[in-house]
Each structure stands twice: as structure tokens, then as C-alpha cells.
Scaffold this motif. Structure first.
Motif, PDB file in Angstrom:
ATOM      1  N   ASP A 298       0.866  -1.171   0.004  1.00  0.00           N
ATOM      2  CA  ASP A 298      -0.003   0.025   0.151  1.00  0.00           C
ATOM      3  C   ASP A 298       0.681   1.350   0.004  1.00  0.00           C
ATOM      4  N   CYS A 299       0.176   2.277  -0.396  1.00  0.00           N
ATOM      5  CA  CYS A 299       0.819   3.815  -0.074  1.00  0.00           C
ATOM      6  C   CYS A 299       0.081   4.837   0.696  1.00  0.00           C
ATOM      7  N   ALA A 300       0.675   5.591   1.136  1.00  0.00           N
ATOM      8  CA  ALA A 300       0.232   6.654   1.968  1.00  0.00           C
ATOM      9  C   ALA A 300       1.117   7.707   2.184  1.00  0.00           C
ATOM     10  N   THR A 301       0.373   8.804   2.577  1.00  0.00           N
ATOM     11  CA  THR A 301       0.986   9.982   3.069  1.00  0.00           C
ATOM     12  C   THR A 301       1.894  10.116   4.143  1.00  0.00           C
ATOM     13  N   THR A 302       3.035  11.008   4.126  1.00  0.00           N
ATOM     14  CA  THR A 302       3.936  11.047   4.851  1.00  0.00           C
ATOM     15  C   THR A 302       3.438  12.401   5.901  1.00  0.00           C
ATOM     16  N   TRP A 303       3.344  12.115   7.235  1.00  0.00           N
ATOM     17  CA  TRP A 303       2.820  13.250   8.016  1.00  0.00           C
ATOM     18  C   TRP A 303       4.124  13.788   8.721  1.00  0.00           C
ATOM     19  N   LEU A 304       5.209  13.079   9.123  1.00  0.00           N
ATOM     20  CA  LEU A 304       6.355  13.991   9.719  1.00  0.00           C
ATOM     21  C   LEU A 304       7.565  13.264   9.096  1.00  0.00           C
ATOM     22  N   THR A 305       8.429  14.141   8.966  1.00  0.00           N
ATOM     23  CA  THR A 305       9.918  13.576   8.788  1.00  0.00           C
ATOM     24  C   THR A 305      11.073  13.918   9.584  1.00  0.00           C
ATOM     25  N   GLY A 306      11.954  13.206   9.510  1.00  0.00           N
ATOM     26  CA  GLY A 306      13.326  13.677  10.440  1.00  0.00           C
ATOM     27  C   GLY A 306      14.333  12.829   9.884  1.00  0.00           C
ATOM     28  N   GLN A 307      15.672  12.964  10.651  1.00  0.00           N
ATOM     29  CA  GLN A 307      16.656  12.457  10.056  1.00  0.00           C
ATOM     30  C   GLN A 307      16.869  10.939  10.194  1.00  0.00           C
ATOM     31  N   GLU A 308      15.962  10.472  11.308  1.00  0.00           N
ATOM     32  CA  GLU A 308      16.107   9.125  11.845  1.00  0.00           C
ATOM     33  C   GLU A 308      14.935   8.496  11.371  1.00  0.00           C
ATOM     34  N   ALA A 309      13.747   9.173  11.397  1.00  0.00           N
ATOM     35  CA  ALA A 309      12.396   8.454  11.072  1.00  0.00           C
ATOM     36  C   ALA A 309      11.537   9.246  10.374  1.00  0.00           C
ATOM     37  N   HIS A 310      10.487   8.348   9.891  1.00  0.00           N
ATOM     38  CA  HIS A 310       9.131   9.082   9.114  1.00  0.00           C
ATOM     39  C   HIS A 310       8.069   8.522   9.980  1.00  0.00           C
ATOM     40  N   VAL A 311       6.959   9.302   9.958  1.00  0.00           N
ATOM     41  CA  VAL A 311       5.584   8.963  10.523  1.00  0.00           C
ATOM     42  C   VAL A 311       4.448   8.927   8.975  1.00  0.00           C
ATOM     43  N   THR A 312       4.010   7.930   8.833  1.00  0.00           N
ATOM     44  CA  THR A 312       3.026   7.869   7.638  1.00  0.00           C
ATOM     45  C   THR A 312       1.955   7.211   8.049  1.00  0.00           C
ATOM     46  N   GLN A 313       1.044   7.100   7.354  1.00  0.00           N
ATOM     47  CA  GLN A 313      -0.188   6.480   7.266  1.00  0.00           C
ATOM     48  C   GLN A 313      -0.175   5.062   6.786  1.00  0.00           C
ATOM     49  N   LEU A 314       1.060   4.416   6.633  1.00  0.00           N
ATOM     50  CA  LEU A 314       1.086   3.307   5.853  1.00  0.00           C
ATOM     51  C   LEU A 314       0.354   2.177   6.813  1.00  0.00           C
ATOM     52  N   CYS A 315      -0.564   1.274   6.083  1.00  0.00           N
ATOM     53  CA  CYS A 315      -1.106   0.157   7.001  1.00  0.00           C
ATOM     54  C   CYS A 315       0.040  -0.873   7.295  1.00  0.00           C
ATOM     55  N   ALA A 316      -0.007  -1.313   8.551  1.00  0.00           N
ATOM     56  CA  ALA A 316       1.065  -2.151   9.169  1.00  0.00           C
ATOM     57  C   ALA A 316       0.505  -3.065  10.282  1.00  0.00           C
ATOM     58  N   MET A 317       0.860  -3.820  10.485  1.00  0.00           N
ATOM     59  CA  MET A 317       0.587  -4.814  11.785  1.00  0.00           C
ATOM     60  C   MET A 317       1.686  -5.754  12.058  1.00  0.00           C
ATOM     61  N   ALA A 318       1.644  -6.563  13.234  1.00  0.00           N
ATOM     62  CA  ALA A 318       2.572  -7.576  13.420  1.00  0.00           C
ATOM     63  C   ALA A 318       2.864  -8.379  12.158  1.00  0.00           C
ATOM     64  N   GLY A 319       4.175  -8.689  11.775  1.00  0.00           N
ATOM     65  CA  GLY A 319       4.361  -9.382  10.446  1.00  0.00           C
ATOM     66  C   GLY A 319       5.004  -8.493   9.433  1.00  0.00           C
ATOM     67  N   ASP A 320       4.508  -6.990   9.526  1.00  0.00           N
ATOM     68  CA  ASP A 320       5.221  -6.147   8.617  1.00  0.00           C
ATOM     69  C   ASP A 320       6.531  -5.514   8.846  1.00  0.00           C
ATOM     70  N   SER A 321       7.038  -5.709  10.306  1.00  0.00           N
ATOM     71  CA  SER A 321       7.863  -5.271  10.783  1.00  0.00           C
ATOM     72  C   SER A 321       9.098  -5.494  10.039  1.00  0.00           C
ATOM     73  N   GLY A 322      10.216  -4.539   9.605  1.00  0.00           N
ATOM     74  CA  GLY A 322      11.069  -4.761   8.895  1.00  0.00           C
ATOM     75  C   GLY A 322      10.829  -4.462   7.055  1.00  0.00           C
ATOM     76  N   ALA A 323       9.387  -4.360   6.976  1.00  0.00           N
ATOM     77  CA  ALA A 323       9.068  -4.092   5.370  1.00  0.00           C
ATOM     78  C   ALA A 323       9.609  -2.874   4.989  1.00  0.00           C
ATOM     79  N   PRO A 324      10.114  -3.040   3.557  1.00  0.00           N
ATOM     80  CA  PRO A 324      10.848  -1.745   2.614  1.00  0.00           C
ATOM     81  C   PRO A 324       9.757  -0.495   2.807  1.00  0.00           C
ATOM     82  N   VAL A 325      10.192   0.362   2.951  1.00  0.00           N
ATOM     83  CA  VAL A 325       9.426   1.897   2.932  1.00  0.00           C
ATOM     84  C   VAL A 325      10.197   2.360   1.488  1.00  0.00           C
ATOM     85  N   LEU A 326       9.613   2.738   0.483  1.00  0.00           N
ATOM     86  CA  LEU A 326       9.936   3.161  -0.645  1.00  0.00           C
ATOM     87  C   LEU A 326       9.487   4.506  -1.171  1.00  0.00           C
ATOM     88  N   ALA A 327      10.379   5.150  -2.128  1.00  0.00           N
ATOM     89  CA  ALA A 327       9.695   6.410  -2.843  1.00  0.00           C
ATOM     90  C   ALA A 327      10.092   5.905  -4.230  1.00  0.00           C
TER      91      ALA A 327
END
Length: 389
Positions: A298-327
Motif C-alpha cells: 500500500d501507499c500513504a501520505t507522510t505526516w512527519l519527517t526527521g533524520q532518523e524516522a518518518h511517520v506515515t499513514q502506511l498500513c502495518a501490523m505484526a508481521g510487517d516489521s522490517g518491510a521496505p518503505v519506498l519512494a
């Protein structure tokens, strides 16, 4: 969620006029049973320690009648039809812990054939590779009951696939490239490969490559396991472990995996291709995408950005940990955790596409500080570069 199910039924109303005027035999009609859907969700929530009140039969009965009135070939569940049993108390097993036999288990292979929720045979055209007598991961479960298809957002599909405990998404299938490698005795690893870490934790691989000393390596989230844990591909787990966690960083939530001689690495896996590694330039409002074993792509909007992390509305739950986040084909990070404090983040995780965007925001770790820390530490993983193919 029930309102969404009604809307799904309403969207099929336009096709009602094209249906045959002859009324289907009642025994052959699909049963609309929203109480069963609610009970199934209650069971999923109970498994992670969340108690939910029982169903309201008047409400679910009204929903059943509304859906069946616009969906040809269906009928509402009868009041005396048995529903699913009451949800059991939450077990001690963590939510992300799947149940699977170990590689080389003496369990009869026929016991681990591809499963369906109702015990129906899996047609070859649905899963042409896995309908033979190859031992199969019991979390690779095909379902064809109506409630599972509705919860997956695909009521008109004949079959859906669930691969992570608690997920109701139609999950990514094991791809052809994995089957080819498997036939040669090799587990293939690339961006979005589902993995088992240790005995019972399912996660998703961020990326795979070759380090400065020529070792095959990969990266996932650190909370998936500990140093020394063995790693197997969930797409070819029958081959046994083919990697080991060699280092972790809890602050940046990453783990480095060193793969063995029975593994191969790729930059393109199951439709996900990574051609560059760079988290610079991600801005608020950018659309990022991910692919994980539990909730798929899935794809979603980025709410916050920083040097070490991003906060998005990407759908995720247990099992998705480690999943690649791509532009596009640029890896910018990996799925880490809910952006809400635990336990609220887990309570509002993304479990079915019927939720839409009604789930907790997701925090992902940026790839640049991860690579920088791996290089600064030296050893396995330092100088990680993408494979040629």
C-alpha cells in the motif's frame, strides 16, 4: 466495519438486474453472516489481549438482511444457525508468533498441504505450485468462506490468502522466483521477503545485498529477534534456516542478517525492486509505499519527517516489521512500529482493508542512519551494496 460491508454489498446492486431472474435454491445460496465476521475479529483481538463485547444479534441480523437484499445469490443467516465459538482468553503466545513445524519435521507432509478455512481442496489454478505434496507452512492459508473474503475486501473473489496471525488481508503469494530458487535448494532473499526469525516470529526483510567483504547480508527490524537467532524464508522455510542475526541496534530498530551458502540475494522480489538506498529528500506530504507479509502493498501520505524516522499513514501490523518503505524504487526506510504509544498502537493496528485509513499512523526508520551505523561498527554488513540483479 459492518457499515463498510453494507457499502460493499450496495456497490454490487448495479449488477443485480443482470442476474438470472430464477431464484437460486436456498441451500446453494451464500450465507451472509456478519455475526461470524464480528466473532472472528473478536477472536483476533482476544489473541492480543483486547476484550470486545459480544455481538448484538438485532444489529447483525439487520446488516445481514440489508446486504442480502442487494447481493444476488445470497441469504441472511438464520437465527438458529451456529456462530463461531466465544473468543478464548488471550494466550501467552505473542501476536506475531505463527505456529509452524520445524524444517525437517517428522510430521506427515500431507498434514501441511495448502489449507482452506472450510477444508475444501485448493484448485490448481489458485495455487499451482503448492497443491502437490510439498510440506507447507500452516500460516499459508487459503480461505474461501464469505466472511474471510469480505474482510479481505474481495467478496467477489473465490479465494483469499492469509499469511500472518490476526491479519485479514489477501496476502502476497510466494513468487515464482522463490519457487525456482527453492527447486534448486536455495532460499531467495530480497526486499519484502517474509522471514521467520528464531522459533516463532514472522517479519519482513527490508533489503538484501553484499557487504564490503563479499558476504551476503540482509536487514530487518531489531525487535524481530536477537543476535544468534536463525532466519528462514517464509516462502521456502522447508529448506531450513539460511541466515543468522549477527548484530542489532535497538535505538534504530535494525538487525543485520548474514546469509549462508544455501541462500541467494536479489534487489527485486515479488514485484518490489530497490535500485538505490537514500532517505534524504523525504518531505511532509510525500507518498511512500511499503510491502509486508501481513498487509501486503500500500501507499500513504507522510505526516512527519526527521533524520532518523518518518511517520506515515502506511498500513502495518505484526508481521510487517522490517518491510521496505519506498519512494519509487528508492529505499528510504523500514517499518518499525506504530506511531501511537503501546498498547494503543497495537489496538488500532491495520488488520483489514475495510478499515481504510482508520488505523494508527506508522513509524519507519530512515535508511541513511541505519547504513551509517552499520558502516561505523564495521564487520558483517559494513559497505552493504545492492546485488547486481
Amino acid at each position: 466495519m459492518l457499515a463498510t460491508a453494507v457499502a460493499l454489498g450496495s456497490s454490487s446492486a448495479a449488477n443485480a438486474e443482470e442476474a438470472s431472474s430464477a431464484a437460486p435454491v436456498q441451500d446453494e445460496m451464500a450465507v451472509i453472516d456478519s455475526a461470524k465476521i464480528v466473532d472472528r475479529v473478536r477472536g483476533d483481538l482476544a489473541a492480543v489481549g483486547v476484550a470486545v463485547p459480544g455481538v448484538d444479534p438485532e444489529l447483525t441480523g439487520a446488516v445481514d438482511r440489508a446486504v442480502s437484499s442487494v447481493l444476488p445469490g445470497t441469504r441472511p443467516a438464520a437465527q438458529d444457525e451456529p456462530g463461531e465459538p466465544e473468543a478464548a482468553d488471550a494466550p501467552d503466545t505473542p501476536a506475531e508468533a505463527p505456529l509452524r513445524p520445524s524444517a525437517g519435521s517428522s510430521t506427515s507432509p500431507s498434514q501441511w498441504l495448502p489449507q482452506s478455512s472450510g477444508g475444501d481442496a485448493i484448485p490448481a489454478e489458485v495455487d499451482p505450485v503448492n497443491t502437490d505434496a510439498v510440506a507447507q507452512d500452516p500460516n499459508y492459508v487459503w480461505r474461501n468462506d464469505l466472511s474471510s473474503r469480505v474482510l479481505a475486501g474481495k467478496p467477489q473473489e473465490e479465494w483469499v490468502l492469509n499469511r500472518a496471525p490476526g491479519s485479514r488481508f489477501d496476502a502476497p503469494r510466494a513468487p515464482e522466483e522463490s519457487h525456482v530458487a527453492h527447486a534448486q535448494g536455495t532460499s531467495l532473499y530480497g526486499p519484502s521477503t517474509p522471514i521467520y526469525v528464531g522459533q516463532d516470529t514472522m517479519c519482513t526483510l527490508t533489503v538484501a545485498g553484499v557487504d564490503g567483504d563479499g558476504r551476503q547480508v540482509g536487514v530487518t527490524a531489531s525487535h524481530c529477534g536477537e543476535v544468534g537467532d536463525q532466519v528462514s524464508s517464509a516462502d521456502s522455510w522447508q529448506l531450513g534456516p539460511s541466515g543468522t542475526v549477527v548484530s542489532t541496534n535497538e535505538y534504530l530498530d535494525y538487525a543485520v542478517i548474514e546469509f549462508g551458502s544455501n541462500a541467494a540475494v536479489t534487489r527485486s522480489y515479488n514485484g518490489v525492486t530497490v535500485n538505490s538506498l537514500d532517505s534524504d529528500g523525504v518531505n511532509r506530504g510525500d507518498v511512500l509505499c511499503k510491502q509486508g507479509v501481513a498487509t501486503g502493498h500500500d501507499c500513504a501520505t507522510t505526516w512527519l519527517t526527521g533524520q532518523e524516522a518518518h511517520v506515515t499513514q502506511l498500513c502495518a501490523m505484526a508481521g510487517d516489521s522490517g518491510a521496505p518503505v519506498l519512494a519509487g524504487d528508492r529505499l528510504v526506510g523500514h517499518i518499525s512500529r506504530s506511531a501511537l504509544p503501546i498498547p494503543n498502537g497495537h489496538l488500532f493496528s491495520c488488520r483489514t482493508p475495510l478499515q481504510g485509513a482508520l488505523h494508527a499512523p506508522t513509524a519507519s526508520v530512515a535508511v541513511n542512519p541505519v547504513l551509517g551505523d552499520i558502516n561505523a561498527r564495521g564487520g558483517v554488513g559494513a559497505g552493504l551494496a545492492l546485488p547486481e540483479n
